[in-house]
Design a protein around this motif. Structure first.
Motif, mmCIF file in Angstrom:
data_model
loop_
_atom_site.group_PDB
_atom_site.id
_atom_site.type_symbol
_atom_site.label_atom_id
_atom_site.label_comp_id
_atom_site.label_asym_id
_atom_site.label_seq_id
_atom_site.Cartn_x
_atom_site.Cartn_y
_atom_site.Cartn_z
ATOM 1 N N PHE A 155 38.492 26.419 40.671
ATOM 2 C CA PHE A 155 39.164 27.515 41.363
ATOM 3 C C PHE A 155 40.618 27.131 41.634
ATOM 4 O O PHE A 155 40.922 25.961 41.850
ATOM 5 C CB PHE A 155 38.448 27.847 42.673
ATOM 6 C CG PHE A 155 37.171 28.624 42.501
ATOM 7 C CD1 PHE A 155 36.801 29.577 43.427
ATOM 8 C CD2 PHE A 155 36.340 28.416 41.406
ATOM 9 C CE1 PHE A 155 35.624 30.301 43.280
ATOM 10 C CE2 PHE A 155 35.170 29.130 41.249
ATOM 11 C CZ PHE A 155 34.798 30.079 42.184
ATOM 12 N N THR A 168 38.927 32.754 42.780
ATOM 13 C CA THR A 168 39.002 32.014 41.520
ATOM 14 C C THR A 168 40.437 31.772 41.067
ATOM 15 O O THR A 168 40.733 30.755 40.456
ATOM 16 C CB THR A 168 38.266 32.772 40.405
ATOM 17 O OG1 THR A 168 38.889 34.053 40.209
ATOM 18 C CG2 THR A 168 36.797 32.972 40.771
ATOM 19 N N ASP A 196 41.646 33.576 38.831
ATOM 20 C CA ASP A 196 41.597 34.064 37.450
ATOM 21 C C ASP A 196 41.856 35.570 37.468
ATOM 22 O O ASP A 196 40.934 36.376 37.583
ATOM 23 C CB ASP A 196 40.224 33.751 36.845
ATOM 24 C CG ASP A 196 40.115 34.174 35.385
ATOM 25 O OD1 ASP A 196 41.085 34.741 34.854
ATOM 26 O OD2 ASP A 196 39.052 33.946 34.790
ATOM 27 N N HIS A 226 34.454 34.360 46.167
ATOM 28 C CA HIS A 226 33.115 33.779 46.107
ATOM 29 C C HIS A 226 32.773 33.137 47.449
ATOM 30 O O HIS A 226 33.611 32.428 48.027
ATOM 31 C CB HIS A 226 33.023 32.713 45.010
ATOM 32 C CG HIS A 226 32.957 33.278 43.629
ATOM 33 N ND1 HIS A 226 31.766 33.471 42.957
ATOM 34 C CD2 HIS A 226 33.924 33.712 42.793
ATOM 35 C CE1 HIS A 226 32.001 33.992 41.762
ATOM 36 N NE2 HIS A 226 33.307 34.140 41.633
#
Length: 246
Positions: free
Chosen positions: A13, A35, A37, A45
């Motif tokens: 992460f 993340t 991303d 999360h």
């Protein structure tokens, strides 16, 4: 001891983690990590740290509405020993309430959760399918679990579309028993939410849905009011507090 400790990221992460709650002995932390991303929604999360070591908590396969996650999930608080954790799915207009116990994840109030598909107008004159849900929700509240982890306080929200452009919802205080898997919905005082609950099953109900200014202490198992928060605090702790909720 005066030390500042940065929680460790989940491996792989890219963004800083956030701790939201800790166990009584300080060994267990709960919170979330993104993340980083951005090509894959940069999902939140839920994370549990044990002695500083992070581990991802499981997430449901879909959101409260039964569709793929847009933003993900967050852990918000835990029982005193860290064995029961609660949080929310952080998707817009979703905010489904979750809990983790014995290594498993489930929706708080799973016994009263109902998902229906209705037709709504998408704003450009087209009719589309949309999932609405009756179920338990929470946002960023950090006080919703009893110290022993038996009870979780939250809000039971109902949704309906009487017509494609007419959205109707109602919100009521509700309490979930993690041992029996059953939900108690309180409609005696109109709309509101539940902010906290004690080990003995005394819930703090907030009256109203917009900037509530009063609270009620509620005996969940016997389903009776014990009076206002002000009265209850005065009787039990001999303190005079202003008109508010705790």
């Amino acid at each position: 001891q005066g030390n500042v400790i940065m929680p460790k990221q989940v491996e792989g992460f890219k963004l800083n983690p956030h701790v939201q709650g800790i166990s009584e002995d300080g060994r267990i932390w709960v919170g979330y990590n993104q993340t980083g991303d951005y090509d894959n929604n940069n999902l939140f999360h839920p994370v549990k740290w044990v002695d500083g070591v992070p581990e991802l908590l499981p997430m449901p396969e879909t959101s409260l509405r039964g569709v793929p996650f847009i933003n993900g999930c967050m852990a918000r608080g835990c029982s005193a020993d860290g064995s029961v954790i609660y949080g929310s799915s952080w998707d817009n207009l979703d905010f489904g309430m979750l809990y983790w116990k014995d290594g498993k994840v489930d929706w708080v109030g799973s016994d009263v959760r109902e998902v229906r598909t209705v037709q709504i107008e998408n704003g450009i004159g087209e009719m589309i399918d949309y999932n609405i849900v009756n179920g338990m929700i929470c946002t960023a509240e950090l006080t919703n679990i009893s110290p022993n982890g038996r009870w979780i306080a939250g809000t039971y929200r109902t949704e309906d579309y009487p017509s494609p452009r007419n959205y109707v919802q109602a919100r009521y205080p509700a309490f979930f028993n993690t041992e029996t898997g059953t939900t108690t919905i309180v409609k005696d005082f109109g709309e509101g939410s539940a902010a906290h609950v004690t080990d003995d099953g005394l819930g703090i109900i907030l009256v109203g849905t917009f900037l509530p200014s009063s609270g009620i202490v509620y005996d969940i198992e016997n389903q009776v009011s014990l009076g206002s928060v002000q009265e209850w605090v005065l009787d039990n702790y001999h303190m005079v507090i202003p008109m508010c909720y705790i």
